[in-house]
Design a protein around this motif. Sequence first.
Motif, short mmCIF file in Angstrom:
data_model
loop_
_atom_site.label_atom_id
_atom_site.label_comp_id
_atom_site.label_asym_id
_atom_site.label_seq_id
_atom_site.Cartn_x
_atom_site.Cartn_y
_atom_site.Cartn_z
N VAL A 270 -60.51 -1.27 -21.39
CA VAL A 270 -59.16 -0.98 -21.86
C VAL A 270 -58.67 0.24 -21.10
O VAL A 270 -59.33 1.28 -21.08
CB VAL A 270 -59.15 -0.71 -23.38
CG1 VAL A 270 -57.73 -0.37 -23.84
CG2 VAL A 270 -59.66 -1.93 -24.14
N VAL A 271 -57.52 0.11 -20.45
CA VAL A 271 -56.99 1.17 -19.60
C VAL A 271 -55.48 1.28 -19.80
O VAL A 271 -54.87 0.45 -20.46
CB VAL A 271 -57.29 0.91 -18.10
CG1 VAL A 271 -58.79 0.79 -17.85
CG2 VAL A 271 -56.58 -0.36 -17.62
N ARG A 272 -54.91 2.31 -19.18
CA ARG A 272 -53.45 2.39 -19.08
C ARG A 272 -53.12 2.85 -17.66
O ARG A 272 -53.86 3.62 -17.05
CB ARG A 272 -52.86 3.34 -20.12
CG ARG A 272 -53.29 4.77 -19.99
CD ARG A 272 -52.48 5.67 -20.94
NE ARG A 272 -52.78 5.38 -22.33
CZ ARG A 272 -53.76 5.99 -23.02
NH1 ARG A 272 -54.54 6.88 -22.43
NH2 ARG A 272 -53.97 5.69 -24.28
N ARG A 273 -52.01 2.36 -17.11
CA ARG A 273 -51.59 2.72 -15.77
C ARG A 273 -50.43 3.69 -15.84
O ARG A 273 -49.47 3.49 -16.60
CB ARG A 273 -51.18 1.47 -15.00
CG ARG A 273 -50.79 1.74 -13.53
CD ARG A 273 -50.35 0.45 -12.86
NE ARG A 273 -49.27 -0.17 -13.62
CZ ARG A 273 -49.09 -1.49 -13.75
NH1 ARG A 273 -49.93 -2.32 -13.18
NH2 ARG A 273 -48.08 -1.97 -14.45
N GLY A 274 -50.51 4.75 -15.01
CA GLY A 274 -49.42 5.71 -14.94
C GLY A 274 -48.34 5.27 -13.98
O GLY A 274 -48.51 4.31 -13.22
N PRO A 275 -47.22 5.98 -13.97
CA PRO A 275 -46.11 5.62 -13.05
C PRO A 275 -46.52 5.68 -11.58
O PRO A 275 -45.91 4.98 -10.75
CB PRO A 275 -45.05 6.68 -13.38
CG PRO A 275 -45.39 7.18 -14.74
CD PRO A 275 -46.87 7.10 -14.85
N ASP A 276 -47.52 6.50 -11.27
CA ASP A 276 -47.96 6.61 -9.87
C ASP A 276 -49.02 5.58 -9.51
O ASP A 276 -49.57 5.60 -8.41
CB ASP A 276 -48.51 8.02 -9.60
CG ASP A 276 -49.67 8.40 -10.52
OD1 ASP A 276 -50.03 7.57 -11.39
OD2 ASP A 276 -50.19 9.51 -10.37
N GLY A 277 -49.32 4.67 -10.45
CA GLY A 277 -50.30 3.62 -10.20
C GLY A 277 -51.72 4.01 -10.55
O GLY A 277 -52.62 3.16 -10.49
N ARG A 278 -51.94 5.27 -10.93
CA ARG A 278 -53.30 5.68 -11.27
C ARG A 278 -53.71 5.10 -12.61
O ARG A 278 -52.92 5.02 -13.55
CB ARG A 278 -53.40 7.20 -11.29
CG ARG A 278 -53.49 7.82 -9.90
CD ARG A 278 -53.58 9.34 -9.95
NE ARG A 278 -53.95 9.87 -8.66
CZ ARG A 278 -53.14 10.03 -7.64
NH1 ARG A 278 -51.88 9.69 -7.78
NH2 ARG A 278 -53.57 10.53 -6.50
#
Length: 525
Positions: free
Chosen positions: A377-385
């Motif tokens: 389970v993850v989340r992606r930031g606006p910079d793609g990280r």
Amino acid sequence: MTDLDLLDRLLGRHLADGRGEATAYVDAEGRIGYAELYRAVRWYAARLAAAGIPPGSPGLVVADDAIPTVVAILALWWRGMVAVPVSPLLTVAELEFLAADCRARYLHLDARAAAATPAQGALDVPRGGPDWAAPVEFAPPPPAAPPPAEVVLIQYTSGSTGVPKGVLHTGSGIAAVLDGFGRILDLAPDDRVLSTAKLSFGYGFGNSLLFPLAAGASAVLNPGPPDVYAVGAAVDRHRPTVLCAVPRIYAALLDRAGAPERADLGSLRLAVSAGEHLPAAVCADFTRTFGVPLINGLGATEVLHIVVATRGTEPGSTGTAVPGARVTVRDDDGREVPDGTEGRLHVGGASVAAGYLDRPEAAARTFVAGGAYTGDVVRRGPDGRIGYVCRRDDLLNIGGFKVSPFEIEATARDVPGLAQCAVVGSRDARGLEQAVAYVVPADGADREEVRGAARAAFRRGLPPHKRPVAVEVVDELPTTSTGKLARYRLRAAPVPTPRDPAAAGSAEAAEPAAGEAGRSGPGGA
């Protein structure tokens, strides 16, 4: 990419470049150069052919990390067989199951495994060992050249529970790993790699076999359990330039940084962490203490190796997709979610396995939409990280709230006298999920004081529904053979008696009681 191309990439081209005398491996028994390794592989393959073992046959490799283990794997590929490396710590019953499951036609066993593995049932097949790498008087067969999409490697995984599943890897998948994370690792011929993860696991297989050989570098093969003392001794003795380990090894190295017998990490130019969540504080402290950049990576057996990685020390980040990998975050229905939203990590690209061996239902759940779900389970930031949340199986559901155990563990990270903390979910007498914290005191710390301090930290730093209902003090946390925390063993432990009735064990605790908000003293829960 054919197996001939793979063997040429790992061995042959280094001889053609005149580097035959360069060291390929060092282990507890000595060293071997590339030319000698090449000859040993050919001799072993000659014995496989003489024994009548046909190409395409699976060969089970049951051995600790050592030069003969690498020779056996490469010789199986030379013969056109399927290499199936497994842990030598498995029981006879477990080995018999795996041998039957993959229909093994050959066993490579080191001395310890040979003495402990009877020729019974599915294990009653031709077998050999380190002596198969000795010179032969007859000509070895030519190296096999199966098509790129043919399976050449089976790695077994079962996650935290369940029946082991054989993950099918192809020659093209191995090439993708070399061209993916291999480019980030950027090994050179003068590098020496030390991995705490074993060859029988995807992380260690890449660290100790694929990446060093492809670069013409050398690798240290360290037998035995991957504890901090063995790692320190290996670093001091072999002076590696690259260390690949799990977060617990890095945390343990930090704990011993001030000890007289601490490991000297001055030879390292780079460290890599994978296998489990790397806490931001451990990442930052390691680089600050030792001056070594620490890459954080995320992978899975289903994608062979690391597919998401930082490009250096980035505390709190898991990085971005490696070259060739396509990473998306999706909901339970397979739809991509907006940035900042938690979801399931889905990976596409050539390194994704061809599926599971004879597990069509499990494969249909994992290998979908042109890729594979890793179980994270993850989340992606606006910079793609990518920001890591937890394993899907580890996510707690408390009173309707989804809670990451890492958030709870982080609350106790600075508790005086606390060396380690792990949080898992367990069921109370009514079948409701609750959080339980297991803490390990530092040497010399009072057990009850540590328990009380941890409970106080949870009360100060967490809302009631996230607080563990019990804090159990243990001498050590269970780990897998790769050094990762074995959360499934904690989940299987008897449910402890709740010690904090206002915490997560009751439905009432899901909302703060009157006067609870903002309370920070020890009486808060």
